[in-house]
Design a protein around this motif. Structure first.
Motif, mmCIF file in Angstrom:
data_model
loop_
_atom_site.group_PDB
_atom_site.id
_atom_site.type_symbol
_atom_site.label_atom_id
_atom_site.label_comp_id
_atom_site.label_asym_id
_atom_site.label_seq_id
_atom_site.Cartn_x
_atom_site.Cartn_y
_atom_site.Cartn_z
ATOM 1 N N LYS A 30 0.835 -1.203 0.000
ATOM 2 C CA LYS A 30 0.000 0.000 0.000
ATOM 3 C C LYS A 30 0.868 1.251 0.000
ATOM 4 O O LYS A 30 1.816 1.361 0.778
ATOM 5 N N GLU A 42 -11.041 8.535 -8.418
ATOM 6 C CA GLU A 42 -10.380 7.235 -8.489
ATOM 7 C C GLU A 42 -9.900 6.916 -9.902
ATOM 8 O O GLU A 42 -8.814 6.376 -10.084
ATOM 9 N N LEU A 45 -6.561 8.683 -10.753
ATOM 10 C CA LEU A 45 -5.435 8.064 -10.056
ATOM 11 C C LEU A 45 -5.137 6.678 -10.621
ATOM 12 O O LEU A 45 -3.975 6.316 -10.827
ATOM 13 N N ARG A 46 -6.190 5.922 -10.901
ATOM 14 C CA ARG A 46 -5.998 4.582 -11.451
ATOM 15 C C ARG A 46 -5.251 4.654 -12.789
ATOM 16 O O ARG A 46 -4.351 3.861 -13.055
ATOM 17 N N PHE A 49 -1.519 5.240 -11.944
ATOM 18 C CA PHE A 49 -0.826 4.170 -11.224
ATOM 19 C C PHE A 49 -0.828 2.841 -11.962
ATOM 20 O O PHE A 49 0.118 2.063 -11.851
ATOM 21 N N GLU A 50 -1.874 2.547 -12.740
ATOM 22 C CA GLU A 50 -1.938 1.255 -13.428
ATOM 23 C C GLU A 50 -0.906 1.109 -14.533
ATOM 24 O O GLU A 50 -0.657 0.008 -15.000
ATOM 25 N N VAL A 55 -3.408 -2.495 -9.944
ATOM 26 C CA VAL A 55 -3.876 -1.780 -8.760
ATOM 27 C C VAL A 55 -5.084 -2.525 -8.202
ATOM 28 O O VAL A 55 -6.076 -2.720 -8.902
ATOM 29 N N ILE A 58 -8.028 1.653 -4.523
ATOM 30 C CA ILE A 58 -7.702 3.069 -4.355
ATOM 31 C C ILE A 58 -8.706 3.658 -3.375
ATOM 32 O O ILE A 58 -9.910 3.470 -3.523
ATOM 33 N N VAL A 74 -3.111 3.761 -2.361
ATOM 34 C CA VAL A 74 -3.196 2.917 -3.543
ATOM 35 C C VAL A 74 -2.541 1.586 -3.202
ATOM 36 O O VAL A 74 -1.386 1.548 -2.772
ATOM 37 N N ARG A 75 -3.292 0.491 -3.368
ATOM 38 C CA ARG A 75 -2.756 -0.833 -3.046
ATOM 39 C C ARG A 75 -2.476 -1.593 -4.337
ATOM 40 O O ARG A 75 -3.361 -1.745 -5.189
#
Length: 141
Positions: A30, A42, A45-46, A49-50, A55, A58, A74-75
């Protein structure tokens, strides 16, 4: 030389304990993401980060900071992809409506920050001062 090698190791261990917040991976993979504008969602951000791995989750927290900025957790599916995201995004990616780049680091272990901040609160000092006063008054009786 063995003695000289032993000394830096000792220093490194104490440095690690001081720098533990945000620099040590956690079991959940995380990440803490700071500097998100309150308009963050979300999906945005996804998308960022993806690019670095799968991911799993979130979570966006709004309204908790004095600056009005939001933060997120973000996990990732794996530690490796989480580390790649830190290396690529931290200080390099700025979201729309944000004035500074995102801060991305490993999230603190649950409860670790709470204990530290409780110990530093001025309330603790006031309580101990109050105890002394009440203790002095109670001892007279």
């Amino acid at each position: 030389e063995a003695g000289s090698r032993g000394a830096p190791l000792g220093r490194r261990q104490s440095d690690e304990s001081k720098m533990a917040a945000g620099t040590v991976p956690n079991l959940e993979n995380k990440l803490f993401v700071g500097g998100c504008p309150p308009t963050s969602d979300e999906e945005a951000l996804r998308a960022i980060f993806e690019k670095h791995g799968t991911v799993d989750e979130i979570f966006i927290m709004r309204g908790g900071s004095r600056s009005g900025m939001a933060c997120a957790f973000v996990r990732f599916a794996t530690q490796e992809t989480a580390q790649r995201a830190i290396d690529a995004i931290h200080g390099n990616v700025t979201l729309p409506d944000a004035s500074e780049p995102l801060v991305v680091r490993w999230a603190d272990a649950p409860g670790s920050r709470g204990r530290e901040s409780r110990g530093r609160q001025p309330n603790e000092r006031r309580r101990s001062g109050g105890d002394r006063r009440s203790g002095g008054g109670g001892g007279g009786g």
